[in-house]
Scaffold this motif. Structure first.
Motif, mmCIF file in Angstrom:
data_model
loop_
_atom_site.group_PDB
_atom_site.id
_atom_site.type_symbol
_atom_site.label_atom_id
_atom_site.label_comp_id
_atom_site.label_asym_id
_atom_site.label_seq_id
_atom_site.Cartn_x
_atom_site.Cartn_y
_atom_site.Cartn_z
ATOM 1 N N ASP A 18 30.946 45.032 44.753
ATOM 2 C CA ASP A 18 30.410 44.546 43.482
ATOM 3 C C ASP A 18 31.483 43.671 42.841
ATOM 4 O O ASP A 18 32.602 43.601 43.330
ATOM 5 C CB ASP A 18 29.959 45.697 42.574
ATOM 6 N N PRO A 19 31.177 42.978 41.752
ATOM 7 C CA PRO A 19 32.145 42.071 41.143
ATOM 8 C C PRO A 19 33.384 42.765 40.574
ATOM 9 O O PRO A 19 34.403 42.131 40.377
ATOM 10 C CB PRO A 19 31.367 41.396 40.013
ATOM 11 N N VAL A 20 33.321 44.063 40.324
ATOM 12 C CA VAL A 20 34.433 44.773 39.689
ATOM 13 C C VAL A 20 35.349 45.437 40.708
ATOM 14 O O VAL A 20 36.568 45.412 40.579
ATOM 15 C CB VAL A 20 33.892 45.835 38.699
ATOM 16 N N GLN A 21 34.780 46.044 41.747
ATOM 17 C CA GLN A 21 35.568 46.769 42.735
ATOM 18 C C GLN A 21 35.704 45.956 44.012
ATOM 19 O O GLN A 21 34.897 45.085 44.295
ATOM 20 C CB GLN A 21 34.900 48.103 43.064
ATOM 21 N N SER A 22 36.741 46.274 44.802
ATOM 22 C CA SER A 22 36.948 45.552 46.048
ATOM 23 C C SER A 22 35.982 45.991 47.140
ATOM 24 O O SER A 22 35.844 45.326 48.143
ATOM 25 C CB SER A 22 38.385 45.738 46.536
ATOM 26 N N GLY A 23 35.316 47.119 46.952
ATOM 27 C CA GLY A 23 34.314 47.570 47.909
ATOM 28 C C GLY A 23 34.810 48.692 48.798
ATOM 29 O O GLY A 23 35.976 49.042 48.808
#
Length: 59
Positions: A18-23
Motif C-alpha cells: 500500500d502507499p504507506v507500508q513497504s509491503g
C-alpha cells in the motif's frame, strides 16, 4: 460480500503493498483465488477478502 474478481499467483508468493507500508509477501501455492469485497452503501468499498487456503503445516 460479493465476488469482485480473481487473483492469479504464479511465483509462489502474493505480495501485498500500500502507499504507506513497504509491503509483505505471503507464501502461496500457484493458482487462481477469488477476491470478495464488502460495499458500504454510504461509504463505498469497505473491505477486500482474498480466499486463500490455509498454510500446509507439513511444508
Amino acid at each position: 460480500m460479493s465476488l469482485l474478481g480473481y487473483v492469479t499467483v504464479i511465483s509462489g508468493s502474493l505480495t501485498v503493498t500500500d502507499p504507506v507500508q513497504s509491503g509483505f509477501a505471503i507464501s502461496q501455492a500457484t493458482g487462481i483465488y477469488p477476491i470478495y469485497c464488502v460495499i458500504d452503501s454510504a461509504n463505498g468499498l469497505k473491505a477486500l477478502y482474498i480466499d486463500l487456503p490455509p498454510e500446509d503445516p507439513a511444508v
